[in-house]
Design a protein around this motif. Structure first.
Motif, PDB file in Angstrom:
ATOM      1  N   GLY A   1      42.922  32.689  26.403  1.00 25.14           N
ATOM      2  CA  GLY A   1      41.828  32.694  25.453  1.00 25.14           C
ATOM      3  C   GLY A   1      40.733  33.650  25.876  1.00 25.14           C
ATOM      4  N   PRO A   2      39.656  33.724  25.081  1.00 25.43           N
ATOM      5  CA  PRO A   2      38.537  34.603  25.402  1.00 25.43           C
ATOM      6  C   PRO A   2      37.760  34.098  26.601  1.00 25.43           C
ATOM      7  CG  PRO A   2      38.008  33.213  23.528  1.00 25.43           C
ATOM      8  CD  PRO A   2      39.453  32.981  23.832  1.00 25.43           C
ATOM      9  N   VAL A   3      36.873  34.931  27.108  1.00 28.37           N
ATOM     10  CA  VAL A   3      36.013  34.538  28.210  1.00 28.37           C
ATOM     11  C   VAL A   3      35.154  33.364  27.753  1.00 28.37           C
ATOM     12  CG1 VAL A   3      34.201  35.292  29.790  1.00 28.37           C
ATOM     13  CG2 VAL A   3      35.970  36.898  29.066  1.00 28.37           C
ATOM     14  N   PRO A   4      35.115  32.247  28.490  1.00 27.07           N
ATOM     15  CA  PRO A   4      34.371  31.073  28.049  1.00 27.07           C
ATOM     16  C   PRO A   4      32.882  31.350  27.897  1.00 27.07           C
ATOM     17  CG  PRO A   4      35.851  30.528  29.861  1.00 27.07           C
ATOM     18  CD  PRO A   4      35.840  32.005  29.742  1.00 27.07           C
TER      19      PRO A   4
ATOM     20  N   ALA B   1      43.128  41.409  28.899  1.00 31.64           N
ATOM     21  CA  ALA B   1      42.189  42.433  28.453  1.00 31.64           C
ATOM     22  C   ALA B   1      41.882  42.293  26.968  1.00 31.64           C
ATOM     23  CB  ALA B   1      42.755  43.821  28.751  1.00 31.64           C
ATOM     24  N   ALA B   2      42.904  42.031  26.161  1.00 31.81           N
ATOM     25  CA  ALA B   2      42.706  41.883  24.718  1.00 31.81           C
ATOM     26  C   ALA B   2      41.826  40.687  24.386  1.00 31.81           C
ATOM     27  CB  ALA B   2      44.053  41.752  24.022  1.00 31.81           C
ATOM     28  N   ALA B   3      41.851  39.669  25.251  1.00 31.69           N
ATOM     29  CA  ALA B   3      41.033  38.479  25.027  1.00 31.69           C
ATOM     30  C   ALA B   3      39.599  38.661  25.518  1.00 31.69           C
ATOM     31  CB  ALA B   3      41.665  37.276  25.715  1.00 31.69           C
ATOM     32  N   GLY B   4      39.288  39.832  26.062  1.00 32.54           N
ATOM     33  CA  GLY B   4      37.921  40.116  26.471  1.00 32.54           C
ATOM     34  C   GLY B   4      37.643  40.015  27.953  1.00 32.54           C
ATOM     35  N   HIS B   5      38.649  39.704  28.736  1.00 30.87           N
ATOM     36  CA  HIS B   5      38.449  39.619  30.186  1.00 30.87           C
ATOM     37  C   HIS B   5      38.353  41.028  30.761  1.00 30.87           C
ATOM     38  CE1 HIS B   5      39.196  35.265  30.375  1.00 30.87           C
ATOM     39  NE2 HIS B   5      40.045  35.492  29.393  1.00 30.87           N
ATOM     40  N   ARG B   6      37.496  41.185  31.769  1.00 31.48           N
ATOM     41  CA  ARG B   6      37.265  42.504  32.331  1.00 31.48           C
ATOM     42  C   ARG B   6      37.401  42.577  33.845  1.00 31.48           C
ATOM     43  NH1 ARG B   6      38.562  43.497  28.183  1.00 31.48           N
ATOM     44  NH2 ARG B   6      37.524  44.647  26.483  1.00 31.48           N
ATOM     45  N   ARG B   7      37.304  41.450  34.542  1.00 30.36           N
ATOM     46  CA  ARG B   7      37.405  41.485  36.001  1.00 30.36           C
ATOM     47  C   ARG B   7      38.160  40.239  36.461  1.00 30.36           C
ATOM     48  NH1 ARG B   7      32.449  42.910  40.197  1.00 30.36           N
ATOM     49  NH2 ARG B   7      33.767  43.336  42.048  1.00 30.36           N
ATOM     50  N   VAL B   8      39.358  40.447  36.976  1.00 30.25           N
ATOM     51  CA  VAL B   8      40.275  39.352  37.284  1.00 30.25           C
ATOM     52  C   VAL B   8      40.516  39.279  38.791  1.00 30.25           C
ATOM     53  CG1 VAL B   8      42.643  38.515  36.957  1.00 30.25           C
ATOM     54  CG2 VAL B   8      41.389  39.523  35.036  1.00 30.25           C
ATOM     55  N   LEU B   9      40.562  38.064  39.314  1.00 31.99           N
ATOM     56  CA  LEU B   9      40.861  37.837  40.732  1.00 31.99           C
ATOM     57  C   LEU B   9      42.305  37.381  40.859  1.00 31.99           C
ATOM     58  CD1 LEU B   9      39.968  37.673  43.667  1.00 31.99           C
ATOM     59  CD2 LEU B   9      39.261  35.306  43.231  1.00 31.99           C
TER      60      LEU B   9
ATOM     61  N   GLY C   1      33.634  23.488  40.879  1.00 35.59           N
ATOM     62  CA  GLY C   1      32.614  23.894  39.922  1.00 35.59           C
ATOM     63  C   GLY C   1      32.942  25.097  39.082  1.00 35.59           C
ATOM     64  N   SER C   2      34.179  25.602  39.155  1.00 31.91           N
ATOM     65  CA  SER C   2      34.545  26.780  38.370  1.00 31.91           C
ATOM     66  C   SER C   2      35.198  26.379  37.051  1.00 31.91           C
ATOM     67  CB  SER C   2      35.516  27.669  39.149  1.00 31.91           C
ATOM     68  OG  SER C   2      35.907  28.783  38.363  1.00 31.91           O
ATOM     69  N   GLU C   3      34.830  27.073  35.989  1.00 37.45           N
ATOM     70  CA  GLU C   3      35.431  26.865  34.673  1.00 37.45           C
ATOM     71  C   GLU C   3      36.285  28.044  34.249  1.00 37.45           C
ATOM     72  OE1 GLU C   3      35.294  24.098  32.980  1.00 37.45           O
ATOM     73  OE2 GLU C   3      33.970  23.126  34.441  1.00 37.45           O
ATOM     74  N   LEU C   4      36.591  28.964  35.165  1.00 35.93           N
ATOM     75  CA  LEU C   4      37.401  30.121  34.800  1.00 35.93           C
ATOM     76  C   LEU C   4      38.829  29.710  34.471  1.00 35.93           C
ATOM     77  CD1 LEU C   4      36.496  32.993  37.290  1.00 35.93           C
ATOM     78  CD2 LEU C   4      35.328  32.272  35.216  1.00 35.93           C
TER      79      LEU C   4
ATOM     80  N   ASP D   1      28.942  30.661  37.669  1.00 32.38           N
ATOM     81  CA  ASP D   1      30.218  30.092  38.082  1.00 32.38           C
ATOM     82  C   ASP D   1      30.450  30.536  39.518  1.00 32.38           C
ATOM     83  OD1 ASP D   1      33.084  29.113  36.568  1.00 32.38           O
ATOM     84  OD2 ASP D   1      33.304  30.178  38.472  1.00 32.38           O
ATOM     85  N   PRO D   2      30.942  29.671  40.396  1.00 32.53           N
ATOM     86  CA  PRO D   2      31.120  30.070  41.796  1.00 32.53           C
ATOM     87  C   PRO D   2      32.112  31.208  41.994  1.00 32.53           C
ATOM     88  CG  PRO D   2      32.151  27.936  41.363  1.00 32.53           C
ATOM     89  CD  PRO D   2      31.313  28.260  40.172  1.00 32.53           C
ATOM     90  N   LEU D   3      32.910  31.521  40.958  1.00 33.38           N
ATOM     91  CA  LEU D   3      33.852  32.636  41.074  1.00 33.38           C
ATOM     92  C   LEU D   3      33.347  33.904  40.391  1.00 33.38           C
ATOM     93  CD1 LEU D   3      37.306  30.857  40.676  1.00 33.38           C
ATOM     94  CD2 LEU D   3      36.352  31.903  42.730  1.00 33.38           C
ATOM     95  N   GLN D   4      32.142  33.879  39.840  1.00 35.81           N
ATOM     96  CA  GLN D   4      31.598  35.134  39.330  1.00 35.81           C
ATOM     97  C   GLN D   4      31.428  36.125  40.487  1.00 35.81           C
ATOM     98  OE1 GLN D   4      27.972  34.163  37.191  1.00 35.81           O
ATOM     99  NE2 GLN D   4      29.076  33.875  35.280  1.00 35.81           N
ATOM    100  N   PRO D   5      31.689  37.420  40.244  1.00 35.54           N
ATOM    101  CA  PRO D   5      31.696  38.141  38.980  1.00 35.54           C
ATOM    102  C   PRO D   5      33.036  38.159  38.244  1.00 35.54           C
ATOM    103  CG  PRO D   5      31.964  39.685  40.759  1.00 35.54           C
ATOM    104  CD  PRO D   5      31.781  38.331  41.396  1.00 35.54           C
ATOM    105  N   TYR D   6      34.022  37.383  38.699  1.00 34.21           N
ATOM    106  CA  TYR D   6      35.314  37.362  38.019  1.00 34.21           C
ATOM    107  C   TYR D   6      35.229  36.494  36.777  1.00 34.21           C
ATOM    108  CZ  TYR D   6      36.571  39.357  42.468  1.00 34.21           C
ATOM    109  OH  TYR D   6      36.604  40.173  43.578  1.00 34.21           O
ATOM    110  N   ASP D   7      36.061  36.816  35.779  1.00 30.89           N
ATOM    111  CA  ASP D   7      36.084  36.016  34.563  1.00 30.89           C
ATOM    112  C   ASP D   7      37.451  35.383  34.314  1.00 30.89           C
ATOM    113  OD1 ASP D   7      37.641  38.127  33.444  1.00 30.89           O
ATOM    114  OD2 ASP D   7      35.852  39.087  32.631  1.00 30.89           O
ATOM    115  N   ALA D   8      38.378  35.530  35.243  1.00 28.74           N
ATOM    116  CA  ALA D   8      39.679  34.851  35.188  1.00 28.74           C
ATOM    117  C   ALA D   8      40.315  34.919  36.565  1.00 28.74           C
ATOM    118  CB  ALA D   8      40.602  35.484  34.148  1.00 28.74           C
ATOM    119  N   VAL D   9      41.200  33.968  36.834  1.00 29.30           N
ATOM    120  CA  VAL D   9      41.977  33.947  38.070  1.00 29.30           C
ATOM    121  C   VAL D   9      43.443  34.086  37.689  1.00 29.30           C
ATOM    122  CG1 VAL D   9      42.663  32.587  40.090  1.00 29.30           C
ATOM    123  CG2 VAL D   9      40.291  32.498  39.260  1.00 29.30           C
ATOM    124  N   LEU D  10      44.164  34.966  38.375  1.00 24.95           N
ATOM    125  CA  LEU D  10      45.575  35.211  38.093  1.00 24.95           C
ATOM    126  C   LEU D  10      46.405  34.832  39.307  1.00 24.95           C
ATOM    127  CD1 LEU D  10      47.686  36.499  36.116  1.00 24.95           C
ATOM    128  CD2 LEU D  10      47.340  38.631  37.379  1.00 24.95           C
TER     129      LEU D  10
END
Length: 368
Positions: free
Chosen positions: A7-10, A116-124, A92-95, A17-26
Motif C-alpha cells: 500500500g501507500p506510505v502510511p 515505488a509505484a505506491a509512493g515509497h522512496r527509501r526502503v531498508l 513503535g514502528s508502523e512501517l 517513527d523509530p525507523l525513519q527516514p525509511y518508509d518501508a522494510v523489505l
C-alpha cells in the motif's frame, strides 16, 4: 507463500517513527519452489549465466522430490516475516514490512517497482543471510540494485551473525540438542555447519584488510566459539561445510560434513550434535544435506547424531533483527550508533567499499 499487499506510505508517518527516514522494510530471502512444476524453473533462475545444463539441474531437483517438490524456506520465511512485523510494531514502528525474494515469487524485480509505484522512496532491506561473502551478501546487494527503480533508494542493515541475539538463539538450540544425547562427553562432539563456497570466494569475503582466511570463515569461527563456550564448554568443536556444488577441480571450503563424520567415527566418536549456524532457517541445505545425507552417514558409521534447530523465530534472534534495523535507521539520521556485537567479534558494514566480497565473475557489477 503469502503475497504481501503493498500500500501507500502510511499517513501516520507524519509523526516520528523509530525507523525513519525509511518508509518501508523489505525482508529479502532466497526463495524456493512451491511444487514439482516450479523446481526446474527455480533452479534455472538460481544458476542463470553459469552454463549448467538442464540434465544436471534435474539431478539436483531430485532432492526437492523428497519433499513434494517444495522447499521449506518459504514457510519458514513467512513465519520470520510475521515475527519481525510484530517485533517492530512492539518497538513503535508502523512501517510496512514486505517480503521480496531473489529467486522465486514474490520476486524483487516485481516487489521493488510496486513499492515505488505506491509512493515509497527509501526502503531498508534485511537479508536472510547473516554472513559476509559474495554469495551470502554482495549478490543480494547486486540483485537489489538491479531491481530498484531510479526513484527508489534501497539501503540495508549490516551482516548480523555476530549480534548477541543470533548467538543466544543458537546457544538455546544447541543446549536443547545436547539434552537429547546421553553419551560420554569424552566421545561426544559439537560440529558447526555452514554452506561451502569456493576457496577464492571465501578469501575475498569482507572488506580489506581481511582475516587470513577471509571474513566468511572468520565470522563463522567467532560465532562457533561463542556458542560452544556458552552451550558446551566441555566439548571439542569443529567447523564443517555442506552443499558443495562446484566442479571437482575447483577448491571449495572443507571439511565436508560427511567426511568429518567419517573421520570422527575412526577416532571413536559416538555422539555428535550438528549446529547449522550458517543458516537462519530450515531450507534445502538443512533438511536434505544435514537431516537426510549427514544423518544417513552418521547412522552407517554408528554415530548418534542430533541436529540442532536453526534460529527461525526464536525471540532473541527476531529481537536482534529489530536491533540492527533500528541501528541502521539511527545511522541514516546521522545519530551516533553503538552496534550490539559479541566482544571482540567483527562488526558488519552498512555501506560496503567496492572491494568488499568481490564478485568472482563480474567484479564491477553494481550493488547497493
Amino acid at each position: 507463500m503469502c503475497r504481501d499487499s503493498i500500500g501507500p506510505v502510511p499517513d501516520d508517518l507524519l509523526t516520528p517513527d523509530p525507523l525513519q527516514p525509511y518508509d518501508a522494510v523489505l525482508l529479502v530471502s532466497f526463495g524456493g519452489p512451491e511444487g514439482p512444476d516450479d523446481v526446474l524453473p527455480f533452479l534455472r533462475r538460481v544458476t542463470a549465466g553459469r552454463g549448467i545444463p538442464d540434465e544436471r539441474l534435474v539431478e539436483v531437483g531430485e532432492h526437492y522430490a523428497l519433499f513434494g517438490g517444495r522447499s521449506p524456506i518459504n514457510q519458514r520465511t513467512d513465519e520470520q516475516l510475521r515475527a519481525l512485523r510484530s517485533e517492530l510494531k512492539n518497538r513503535g514502528s508502523e512501517l510496512p514490512v514486505i517480503l521480496g525474494n531473489r529467486n522465486w515469487y514474490p520476486l524483487l524485480d516485481e516487489v521493488l517497482p510496486e513499492l515505488a509505484a505506491a509512493g515509497h522512496r527509501r526502503v531498508l532491506a534485511i537479508t536472510t543471510s547473516a554472513y559476509p561473502s559474495w554469495s551470502s551478501c554482495r549478490q543480494y546487494r547486486e540483485n537489489l540494485a538491479a531491481a530498484a527503480p531510479a526513484e527508489l533508494t534501497v539501503e540495508r542493515v549490516r551482516n548480523y551473525a555476530t549480534h548477541p541475539g543470533f548467538v543466544t538463539a543458537n546457544v538455546s538450540a544447541v543446549g536443547k540438542a545436547l539434552s537429547e544425547l546421553s553419551g560420554d562427553p569424552a566421545t561426544t562432539r559439537l560440529v558447526f555447519v555452514t554452506h561451502s563456497i569456493p576457496d577464492q570466494m571465501a578469501l575475498s569475503s569482507g572488506p580489506e584488510p581481511r582475516d587470513r582466511d577471509g571474513e566468511y570463515v572468520n565470522w563463522h569461527r567467532h560465532v562457533a566459539q561463542a556458542v560452544a563456550a556458552e552451550a558446551a564448554p566441555e566439548l571439542p568443536w569443529e567447523l564443517a561445510f555442506c552443499s558443495r556444488s562446484g566442479a571437482p577441480s575447483q577448491p571449495w571450503l572443507e571439511p565436508d560434513i560427511n567426511d568429518l563424520l567419517t573421520d570422527m567415527a575412526a577416532q571413536g566418536v559416538t555422539d555428535v550434535v550438528i549446529s547449522p549456524i550458517g543458516f537462519i532457517s530450515d531450507h534445502m541445505e538443512v533438511v536434505y544435506d544435514l537431516d537426510h545425507e549427514a544423518a544417513e552417514t552418521a547412522e552407517e558409521l554408528g554415530i548418534r547424531m542430533v541436529r540442532a534447530a536453526t534460529v527461525g523465530t526464536d525471540p532473541q534472534f527476531i529481537a536482534g533483527l529489530a536491533d540492527v534495523a533500528l541501528e541502521r535507521a539511527a545511522e541514516a539520521r546521522g545519530e551516533q550508533v553503538h552496534p550490539a556485537v559479541l566482544p571482540g567479534a567483527p562488526i558488519g558494514l552498512t555501506v560496503c567499499p567496492a572491494n568488499c566480497c568481490v564478485n568472482p565473475r563480474q567484479p564491477d557489477k553494481p550493488a547497493i
